[in-house]
Scaffold this motif. Structure first.
Motif, short mmCIF file in Angstrom:
data_model
loop_
_atom_site.label_atom_id
_atom_site.label_comp_id
_atom_site.label_asym_id
_atom_site.label_seq_id
_atom_site.Cartn_x
_atom_site.Cartn_y
_atom_site.Cartn_z
N ASP A 134 34.51 46.57 52.36
CA ASP A 134 35.76 47.05 52.92
C ASP A 134 36.93 46.28 52.27
O ASP A 134 37.04 45.06 52.44
N TRP A 135 37.81 46.98 51.55
CA TRP A 135 38.94 46.36 50.84
C TRP A 135 39.76 45.47 51.74
O TRP A 135 40.24 44.41 51.34
N ILE A 141 38.81 38.77 46.96
CA ILE A 141 39.57 37.53 46.84
C ILE A 141 38.62 36.34 46.94
O ILE A 141 38.73 35.37 46.18
N ASP A 142 37.67 36.40 47.90
CA ASP A 142 36.63 35.37 48.01
C ASP A 142 35.96 35.13 46.66
O ASP A 142 35.80 33.98 46.22
N VAL A 145 38.27 33.48 44.00
CA VAL A 145 38.54 32.07 44.31
C VAL A 145 37.30 31.22 44.07
O VAL A 145 37.36 30.16 43.43
N MET A 146 36.17 31.66 44.59
CA MET A 146 34.95 30.86 44.49
C MET A 146 34.46 30.72 43.04
O MET A 146 34.02 29.65 42.62
N ASN A 147 34.56 31.79 42.26
CA ASN A 147 34.13 31.71 40.86
C ASN A 147 35.07 30.82 40.05
O ASN A 147 34.64 30.11 39.14
N PRO A 199 39.81 35.67 53.82
CA PRO A 199 41.12 36.11 53.31
C PRO A 199 41.41 37.58 53.62
O PRO A 199 41.73 38.37 52.74
N THR A 200 41.30 37.95 54.89
CA THR A 200 41.49 39.33 55.30
C THR A 200 42.93 39.80 55.04
O THR A 200 43.87 39.01 55.14
#
Length: 212
Positions: A134-135, A141-142, A145-147, A199-200
Motif C-alpha cells: 500500500d503506497w 521509503i523504508d 532509507v535502510m538500503n 514512514p506512513t
C-alpha cells in the motif's frame, strides 16, 4: 462473502441481498453502492480519509466524488477514529460524524522481550518495519532509507519485518522476515526491537505505532 478481495466485496454489494439491520462499511465505494440499494441502516466506519490511499489525481477525484454522493447526498452517518478525521468529513462533506477513537488493548500489548530473539541479535540493533505494498504506508521509503544505511553506516544493524513477504530486499543488512504474525508474536517482536520505523504518508489514528 462468496467473493474475495476488494473487487469481490463491491460485486457482492451489487449482487447479493443484504438483510442485516445495520451494515458497517469501511470503504467509501461500498457505502455508495449500498446507499443506492437502500440498505435499512448503513454506517460508514472511517479509519482514514480514503482519498489519501492513492497517488493518482484521477483516483483522488473519483474518491472525493464518492464521498460527496455517500455523505452529502445520501447522508450516510459516519463513525471516525479521530477528531481530526471527523473534522475533514464535516468540513468537506457536511457529514454527520461520531468520534470513537482507536485504542490499544493493554492485556495484549505490553513489554515482553523475546529472549531467543534478543540473544540472536548479538550486538546488532534491530529496526522493525511494516511490509505493505500500500503506497500510503511508505514501505518504499523504508527500503530506500535502510538500503542507504546498509551501504554507508558503520552501525551494526538488523532489519525485522512483519506483514507481506519481502525476503531478500535488504542485501547489505541482516534481515529477518516474520511475515504475517498474530498479536502475541507481534508484541514480542515489538518488545525486542530497538526502533520501530513507520514512514506512513497518511493515517486516521494509526494502531501500529500506538501498539509499538
Amino acid at each position: 462473502l462468496p467473493y474475495s478481495g476488494k473487487t469481490g466485496t463491491l460485486f457482492s454489494a451489487v449482487m447479493e441481498r443484504n438483510d442485516s439491520d445495520i451494515t458497517v462499511v469501511d470503504i467509501i465505494p461500498l457505502a455508495c453502492l449500498l446507499a443506492l440499494r437502500n440498505s435499512r441502516k448503513l454506517v460508514y466506519f472511517a479509519q482514514d480519509y480514503d482519498e489519501s490511499y492513492y497517488a493518482s489525481r484521477l483516483m483522488k477525484l473519483l474518491i472525493r466524488c464518492l464521498y460527496k454522493v455517500a455523505l452529502k447526498f445520501f447522508r450516510v452517518p459516519v463513525v471516525a477514529v479521530s477528531n481530526n478525521l471527523a473534522e475533514i468529513m464535516e468540513k468537506r462533506f457536511n457529514a454527520v460524524v461520531t468520534v470513537v477513537e482507536n485504542g490499544v488493548d493493554t492485556d495484549i500489548f505490553y513489554p515482553e522481550p523475546d529472549s531467543e530473539l534478543n540473544n540472536s541479535k548479538a550486538d546488532r540493533r534491530a529496526i522493525l518495519l511494516l511490509s505493505r505494498s500500500d503506497w500510503r504506508k511508505g514501505f518504499d521509503i523504508d527500503r530506500e532509507v535502510m538500503n542507504s544505511i546498509g551501504k554507508n553506516s558503520r552501525e551494526n544493524l538488523e532489519i525485522l519485518t512483519v506483514g507481506e513477504e519481502c525476503d531478500g530486499i535488504f542485501p547489505n543488512l541482516v534481515h529477518r522476515d516474520f511475515g504475517y504474525v498474530n498479536e502475541n508474536e507481534l508484541r514480542k517482536i515489538m518488545s525486542s526491537a530497538d526502533l520501530f520505523l513507520y514512514p506512513t504518508r497518511h493515517e486516521g489514528l494509526p494502531l501500529m505505532p500506538m501498539e509499538a
